[in-house]
Scaffold this motif. Sequence first.
Motif, PDB file in Angstrom:
ATOM      1  N   ARG A 201       1.007  -1.313  -0.069  1.00 21.63           N
ATOM      2  CA  ARG A 201      -0.110  -0.175   0.037  1.00 21.63           C
ATOM      3  C   ARG A 201       0.896   1.152   0.117  1.00 21.63           C
ATOM      4  NH1 ARG A 201      -3.244   3.435   3.351  1.00 21.63           N
ATOM      5  NH2 ARG A 201      -2.215   2.923   5.096  1.00 21.63           N
ATOM      6  N   TYR A 202       1.837   1.307   0.439  1.00 26.45           N
ATOM      7  CA  TYR A 202       3.014   2.267   0.572  1.00 26.45           C
ATOM      8  C   TYR A 202       4.116   2.170  -0.485  1.00 26.45           C
ATOM      9  CZ  TYR A 202       1.530   3.730   5.211  1.00 26.45           C
ATOM     10  OH  TYR A 202       0.926   4.734   6.041  1.00 26.45           O
ATOM     11  N   ASP A 203       3.573   1.200  -1.707  1.00 26.85           N
ATOM     12  CA  ASP A 203       4.484   1.118  -2.787  1.00 26.85           C
ATOM     13  C   ASP A 203       6.181   0.531  -2.206  1.00 26.85           C
ATOM     14  OD1 ASP A 203       2.583   1.465  -4.496  1.00 26.85           O
ATOM     15  OD2 ASP A 203       3.019   3.726  -4.462  1.00 26.85           O
ATOM     16  N   ALA A 204       5.961   0.139  -1.268  1.00 26.17           N
ATOM     17  CA  ALA A 204       7.566  -0.500  -0.747  1.00 26.17           C
ATOM     18  C   ALA A 204       7.430  -1.842  -0.972  1.00 26.17           C
ATOM     19  CB  ALA A 204       7.403  -0.226   0.899  1.00 26.17           C
ATOM     20  N   GLN A 205       8.766  -2.414  -1.202  1.00 30.66           N
ATOM     21  CA  GLN A 205       9.079  -3.565  -1.469  1.00 30.66           C
ATOM     22  C   GLN A 205       9.482  -4.476  -0.274  1.00 30.66           C
ATOM     23  OE1 GLN A 205      10.997  -1.010  -3.262  1.00 30.66           O
ATOM     24  NE2 GLN A 205       8.987  -0.800  -4.200  1.00 30.66           N
ATOM     25  N   GLY A 206       9.521  -3.935   0.924  1.00 27.64           N
ATOM     26  CA  GLY A 206       9.727  -4.821   2.151  1.00 27.64           C
ATOM     27  C   GLY A 206       9.233  -3.920   3.335  1.00 27.64           C
ATOM     28  N   VAL A 207       8.996  -4.750   4.508  1.00 29.79           N
ATOM     29  CA  VAL A 207       8.657  -4.364   5.706  1.00 29.79           C
ATOM     30  C   VAL A 207       9.511  -4.656   6.869  1.00 29.79           C
ATOM     31  CG1 VAL A 207       6.925  -6.142   5.839  1.00 29.79           C
ATOM     32  CG2 VAL A 207       6.633  -4.147   7.122  1.00 29.79           C
ATOM     33  N   ILE A 208       9.717  -3.887   7.681  1.00 23.31           N
ATOM     34  CA  ILE A 208      10.610  -4.195   8.825  1.00 23.31           C
ATOM     35  C   ILE A 208       9.657  -3.827  10.210  1.00 23.31           C
ATOM     36  CG2 ILE A 208      12.658  -3.592  10.059  1.00 23.31           C
ATOM     37  CD1 ILE A 208      13.828  -2.896   7.440  1.00 23.31           C
ATOM     38  N   CYS A 209       9.426  -4.782  10.894  1.00 22.89           N
ATOM     39  CA  CYS A 209       8.497  -4.718  12.032  1.00 22.89           C
ATOM     40  C   CYS A 209       8.879  -5.376  13.233  1.00 22.89           C
ATOM     41  CB  CYS A 209       7.072  -5.188  11.584  1.00 22.89           C
ATOM     42  SG  CYS A 209       6.820  -6.899  11.077  1.00 22.89           S
ATOM     43  N   GLY A 210       8.094  -5.303  14.373  1.00 19.38           N
ATOM     44  CA  GLY A 210       8.330  -6.027  15.526  1.00 19.38           C
ATOM     45  C   GLY A 210       7.013  -6.692  16.095  1.00 19.38           C
ATOM     46  N   HIS A 211       6.899  -6.244  17.372  1.00 18.70           N
ATOM     47  CA  HIS A 211       5.344  -6.530  17.907  1.00 18.70           C
ATOM     48  C   HIS A 211       5.270  -8.224  18.353  1.00 18.70           C
ATOM     49  CE1 HIS A 211       1.385  -5.874  19.214  1.00 18.70           C
ATOM     50  NE2 HIS A 211       0.810  -6.741  18.358  1.00 18.70           N
ATOM     51  N   ILE A 212       5.334  -8.988  17.670  1.00 20.56           N
ATOM     52  CA  ILE A 212       5.023 -10.532  17.954  1.00 20.56           C
ATOM     53  C   ILE A 212       6.252 -11.209  18.465  1.00 20.56           C
ATOM     54  CG2 ILE A 212       3.119 -10.240  16.407  1.00 20.56           C
ATOM     55  CD1 ILE A 212       5.062 -11.998  14.295  1.00 20.56           C
ATOM     56  N   HIS A 213       7.403 -10.544  18.597  1.00 13.57           N
ATOM     57  CA  HIS A 213       8.270 -11.230  19.322  1.00 13.57           C
ATOM     58  C   HIS A 213       8.791 -12.528  18.648  1.00 13.57           C
ATOM     59  CE1 HIS A 213       7.894  -9.060  23.477  1.00 13.57           C
ATOM     60  NE2 HIS A 213       7.420  -8.330  22.635  1.00 13.57           N
ATOM     61  N   HIS A 214       8.928 -12.282  17.380  1.00  9.05           N
ATOM     62  CA  HIS A 214       9.130 -13.738  16.463  1.00  9.05           C
ATOM     63  C   HIS A 214      10.052 -13.359  15.320  1.00  9.05           C
ATOM     64  CE1 HIS A 214       9.257 -17.551  14.820  1.00  9.05           C
ATOM     65  NE2 HIS A 214       8.615 -16.973  13.764  1.00  9.05           N
ATOM     66  N   ALA A 215      11.420 -13.135  15.364  1.00 11.30           N
ATOM     67  CA  ALA A 215      12.541 -12.800  14.418  1.00 11.30           C
ATOM     68  C   ALA A 215      12.365 -13.697  13.163  1.00 11.30           C
ATOM     69  CB  ALA A 215      13.989 -12.754  14.923  1.00 11.30           C
ATOM     70  N   ALA A 216      12.192 -12.863  11.799  1.00 10.73           N
ATOM     71  CA  ALA A 216      12.074 -13.703  10.836  1.00 10.73           C
ATOM     72  C   ALA A 216      12.516 -12.920   9.693  1.00 10.73           C
ATOM     73  CB  ALA A 216      10.521 -14.194  10.808  1.00 10.73           C
ATOM     74  N   MET A 217      12.720 -13.559   8.531  1.00  8.59           N
ATOM     75  CA  MET A 217      13.118 -12.859   7.274  1.00  8.59           C
ATOM     76  C   MET A 217      12.731 -13.841   6.307  1.00  8.59           C
ATOM     77  SD  MET A 217      16.571 -10.664   5.965  1.00  8.59           S
ATOM     78  CE  MET A 217      17.545 -12.077   6.463  1.00  8.59           C
ATOM     79  N   HIS A 218      11.956 -13.365   5.352  1.00 10.65           N
ATOM     80  CA  HIS A 218      11.692 -14.078   4.132  1.00 10.65           C
ATOM     81  C   HIS A 218      10.828 -13.342   3.133  1.00 10.65           C
ATOM     82  CE1 HIS A 218       7.266 -14.212   5.293  1.00 10.65           C
ATOM     83  NE2 HIS A 218       7.626 -14.527   6.533  1.00 10.65           N
TER      84      HIS A 218
END
Length: 273
Positions: A201-218
Amino acid sequence: MDEARASPHDVIKVRSLFVSDVHLGTRGCQADKLIDFLRHHDAETLFLVGDIVDGWYLRSSWYWPQAHNAVVQELVELARRGKRLVYVAGNHDEFVRDYVGSTFGGVEVVEHAIHRGVDGRDYLVVHGDHFDLVVRHARWLALLGDFGYRTALASNVWLNRIRSRFGLAYWSFSSWAKLRVKNAVNHIGRFEEVLSSEARRYDAQGVICGHIHHAAMHDDFGIRYINTGDWVESCTAVVEHHDGRFEIIRWTEARPHRMSGEARVVPFAKAVA
């Protein structure tokens, strides 16, 4: 803490650091490890991706030891040295949202940010609580869950005291239990999908977040999804290197465990096709 400052030979220069869910003001916060991590990484920009201070807990029970003061002092020192600090408001530190758009002592306070990575992607940087239906529509349930979560975190403390006496590495019971509950696993998957859609929605190609205490990258949803994890269970953060690589680092008593996730990451051209 000054005596524990890292030797210049042990400091890694990086472009950006992303840290979330520190929960200063709670007994589960692993402040000493965070300070050690910050002192071993020299970043041009530090993104504080929400829930740095736990206002929910502090309102019900005041807890603020010297180690938590030391974290604040470390952040102030980074800003004083000319590093860019961006504070993205979360739900546990929602009081920060009253100051969005302001700058305090060199710290920019924002609701979200767009970060242009060396890899050519634009990343939406956001805490993520707005996309958690429990937090948005059932605050009482979120607070109840928070109580149970703190109880699980308390078990981490005594369990790891016993483990340390036997020379064993840190292990999070609360994290293990959470990932064994089917509903929690489904919730994580849904959260990742919704955040990926928000990035589009922001025309971004990625998102970096937190909140759920579960590190991940995919790239499971056609968007580079990166979650920083937390500093109460896993002691994880995300590093952006000058060559464009993103890396999840778990900072425990043992040697730092690096989780780049490169095997699961698809090339940029394919991700945005």
